[in-house]
Design a protein around this motif. Sequence first.
Motif, PDB file in Angstrom:
ATOM      1  N   ASN A 129     -22.604  10.942 -10.261  1.00 11.21           N
ATOM      2  CA  ASN A 129     -23.720  10.019 -10.012  1.00 11.21           C
ATOM      3  C   ASN A 129     -23.296   8.582  -9.815  1.00 11.21           C
ATOM      4  O   ASN A 129     -24.075   7.664 -10.021  1.00 11.21           O
ATOM      5  CB  ASN A 129     -24.760  10.097 -11.136  1.00 11.21           C
ATOM      6  N   ARG A 130     -22.062   8.359  -9.440  1.00  9.82           N
ATOM      7  CA  ARG A 130     -21.630   6.986  -9.161  1.00  9.82           C
ATOM      8  C   ARG A 130     -22.186   6.574  -7.801  1.00  9.82           C
ATOM      9  O   ARG A 130     -22.472   7.398  -6.944  1.00  9.82           O
ATOM     10  CB  ARG A 130     -20.107   6.915  -9.160  1.00  9.82           C
ATOM     11  N   ASN A 131     -22.325   5.278  -7.609  1.00 12.01           N
ATOM     12  CA  ASN A 131     -22.793   4.763  -6.327  1.00 12.01           C
ATOM     13  C   ASN A 131     -21.926   5.299  -5.202  1.00 12.01           C
ATOM     14  O   ASN A 131     -20.763   5.634  -5.406  1.00 12.01           O
ATOM     15  CB  ASN A 131     -22.716   3.238  -6.306  1.00 12.01           C
ATOM     16  N   GLY A 132     -22.497   5.317  -4.032  1.00  7.14           N
ATOM     17  CA  GLY A 132     -21.740   5.865  -2.921  1.00  7.14           C
ATOM     18  C   GLY A 132     -22.244   5.322  -1.608  1.00  7.14           C
ATOM     19  O   GLY A 132     -22.263   4.116  -1.398  1.00  7.14           O
ATOM     20  N   LEU A 133     -22.702   6.210  -0.753  1.00  4.70           N
ATOM     21  CA  LEU A 133     -23.173   5.842   0.578  1.00  4.70           C
ATOM     22  C   LEU A 133     -24.692   5.740   0.575  1.00  4.70           C
ATOM     23  O   LEU A 133     -25.362   6.490  -0.130  1.00  4.70           O
ATOM     24  CB  LEU A 133     -22.768   6.925   1.579  1.00  4.70           C
ATOM     25  N   ARG A 134     -25.218   4.863   1.384  1.00  2.00           N
ATOM     26  CA  ARG A 134     -26.660   4.801   1.555  1.00  2.00           C
ATOM     27  C   ARG A 134     -27.110   6.089   2.240  1.00  2.00           C
ATOM     28  O   ARG A 134     -26.493   6.548   3.206  1.00  2.00           O
ATOM     29  CB  ARG A 134     -27.022   3.601   2.428  1.00  2.00           C
ATOM     30  N   GLY A 155     -10.004  10.508   0.786  1.00  2.00           N
ATOM     31  CA  GLY A 155     -10.575  11.620   0.040  1.00  2.00           C
ATOM     32  C   GLY A 155     -11.723  11.329  -0.902  1.00  2.00           C
ATOM     33  O   GLY A 155     -12.079  12.199  -1.698  1.00  2.00           O
ATOM     34  N   TRP A 156     -12.294  10.138  -0.862  1.00  2.00           N
ATOM     35  CA  TRP A 156     -13.479   9.935  -1.697  1.00  2.00           C
ATOM     36  C   TRP A 156     -14.559  10.909  -1.241  1.00  2.00           C
ATOM     37  O   TRP A 156     -14.709  11.170  -0.042  1.00  2.00           O
ATOM     38  CB  TRP A 156     -13.993   8.507  -1.572  1.00  2.00           C
ATOM     39  N   LYS A 157     -15.330  11.412  -2.216  1.00  2.00           N
ATOM     40  CA  LYS A 157     -16.332  12.438  -1.915  1.00  2.00           C
ATOM     41  C   LYS A 157     -17.735  11.906  -2.165  1.00  2.00           C
ATOM     42  O   LYS A 157     -17.959  11.155  -3.124  1.00  2.00           O
ATOM     43  CB  LYS A 157     -16.107  13.671  -2.797  1.00  2.00           C
ATOM     44  N   PHE A 158     -18.657  12.329  -1.317  1.00  2.00           N
ATOM     45  CA  PHE A 158     -20.055  11.888  -1.417  1.00  2.00           C
ATOM     46  C   PHE A 158     -20.971  13.083  -1.209  1.00  2.00           C
ATOM     47  O   PHE A 158     -20.735  13.907  -0.327  1.00  2.00           O
ATOM     48  CB  PHE A 158     -20.354  10.831  -0.341  1.00  2.00           C
ATOM     49  N   ARG A 159     -22.024  13.138  -2.010  1.00  2.00           N
ATOM     50  CA  ARG A 159     -22.987  14.230  -1.856  1.00  2.00           C
ATOM     51  C   ARG A 159     -23.815  14.034  -0.592  1.00  2.00           C
ATOM     52  O   ARG A 159     -24.310  12.927  -0.325  1.00  2.00           O
ATOM     53  CB  ARG A 159     -23.929  14.286  -3.070  1.00  2.00           C
ATOM     54  N   LEU A 160     -24.002  15.110   0.153  1.00  2.00           N
ATOM     55  CA  LEU A 160     -24.780  15.023   1.383  1.00  2.00           C
ATOM     56  C   LEU A 160     -26.232  14.665   1.103  1.00  2.00           C
ATOM     57  O   LEU A 160     -26.850  13.903   1.856  1.00  2.00           O
ATOM     58  CB  LEU A 160     -24.717  16.347   2.150  1.00  2.00           C
ATOM     59  N   SER A 189     -24.804   6.511   5.439  1.00  2.00           N
ATOM     60  CA  SER A 189     -24.090   5.385   6.040  1.00  2.00           C
ATOM     61  C   SER A 189     -22.730   5.886   6.521  1.00  2.00           C
ATOM     62  O   SER A 189     -22.078   6.694   5.862  1.00  2.00           O
ATOM     63  CB  SER A 189     -23.888   4.287   5.000  1.00  2.00           C
ATOM     64  N   ASN A 190     -22.285   5.374   7.667  1.00  2.00           N
ATOM     65  CA  ASN A 190     -20.998   5.809   8.206  1.00  2.00           C
ATOM     66  C   ASN A 190     -19.835   5.029   7.616  1.00  2.00           C
ATOM     67  O   ASN A 190     -18.686   5.338   7.886  1.00  2.00           O
ATOM     68  CB  ASN A 190     -21.005   5.650   9.733  1.00  2.00           C
ATOM     69  N   VAL A 191     -20.132   4.020   6.803  1.00  2.00           N
ATOM     70  CA  VAL A 191     -19.075   3.128   6.318  1.00  2.00           C
ATOM     71  C   VAL A 191     -18.682   3.497   4.887  1.00  2.00           C
ATOM     72  O   VAL A 191     -19.481   3.379   3.957  1.00  2.00           O
ATOM     73  CB  VAL A 191     -19.537   1.657   6.379  1.00  2.00           C
ATOM     74  N   CYS A 192     -17.452   3.922   4.730  1.00  2.00           N
ATOM     75  CA  CYS A 192     -16.963   4.284   3.393  1.00  2.00           C
ATOM     76  C   CYS A 192     -16.822   3.022   2.552  1.00  2.00           C
ATOM     77  O   CYS A 192     -16.219   2.038   2.989  1.00  2.00           O
ATOM     78  CB  CYS A 192     -15.620   5.001   3.508  1.00  2.00           C
ATOM     79  N   PRO A 193     -17.362   3.032   1.332  1.00  2.00           N
ATOM     80  CA  PRO A 193     -17.287   1.836   0.495  1.00  2.00           C
ATOM     81  C   PRO A 193     -15.877   1.539  -0.032  1.00  2.00           C
ATOM     82  O   PRO A 193     -15.632   0.445  -0.518  1.00  2.00           O
ATOM     83  CB  PRO A 193     -18.240   2.155  -0.664  1.00  2.00           C
ATOM     84  N   HIS A 194     -14.966   2.471   0.078  1.00  2.00           N
ATOM     85  CA  HIS A 194     -13.630   2.242  -0.452  1.00  2.00           C
ATOM     86  C   HIS A 194     -12.925   1.115   0.309  1.00  2.00           C
ATOM     87  O   HIS A 194     -12.572   0.100  -0.267  1.00  2.00           O
ATOM     88  CB  HIS A 194     -12.798   3.536  -0.399  1.00  2.00           C
ATOM     89  N   GLN A 195     -12.743   1.274   1.605  1.00  2.00           N
ATOM     90  CA  GLN A 195     -12.086   0.216   2.380  1.00  2.00           C
ATOM     91  C   GLN A 195     -12.956  -0.218   3.552  1.00  2.00           C
ATOM     92  O   GLN A 195     -12.460  -0.749   4.533  1.00  2.00           O
ATOM     93  CB  GLN A 195     -10.717   0.686   2.860  1.00  2.00           C
ATOM     94  N   HIS A 196     -14.236   0.060   3.446  1.00  2.00           N
ATOM     95  CA  HIS A 196     -15.204  -0.349   4.464  1.00  2.00           C
ATOM     96  C   HIS A 196     -14.818   0.122   5.857  1.00  2.00           C
ATOM     97  O   HIS A 196     -14.938  -0.616   6.825  1.00  2.00           O
ATOM     98  CB  HIS A 196     -15.442  -1.861   4.401  1.00  2.00           C
TER      99      HIS A 196
END
Length: 111
Positions: free
Chosen positions: A84-89, A71-76, A44-51
Amino acid sequence: METNGEFLYLCDLTDLPEIKGKKYTIDDEEIAVFKIKENVYALSNVCPHQHKAIICDGFLEDNLVVCPAHGWKFRLEDGKQPGNRNGLRSHFVKIRNNKVYIKLAKSKLNW
Ligand code: FES
């Protein structure tokens, strides 16, 4: 639209820059696509921090994409945050004959 089974044609492999994101929109959903060597990842292109729709402009660090805003990080591989916290779809990608196909993941993550 060209398909491969349930997967929709997204682009040719050569359309994707190396080590840099590119944004696509499918069914009103913004997707950040990254190519690293032979692998392609679609999140997903939308960061969950501030949408903010800015993940495609993120920096790549090992197997992570780093949101350019704070700087939030997400596994590709699966869009999850370290720990393992929720992140991007994370969407399904298939490559056939140098063409990239995508199948959108249905479920949205809850925040
Ligand atoms: S908007 Fe992505 S980390 Fe703040």
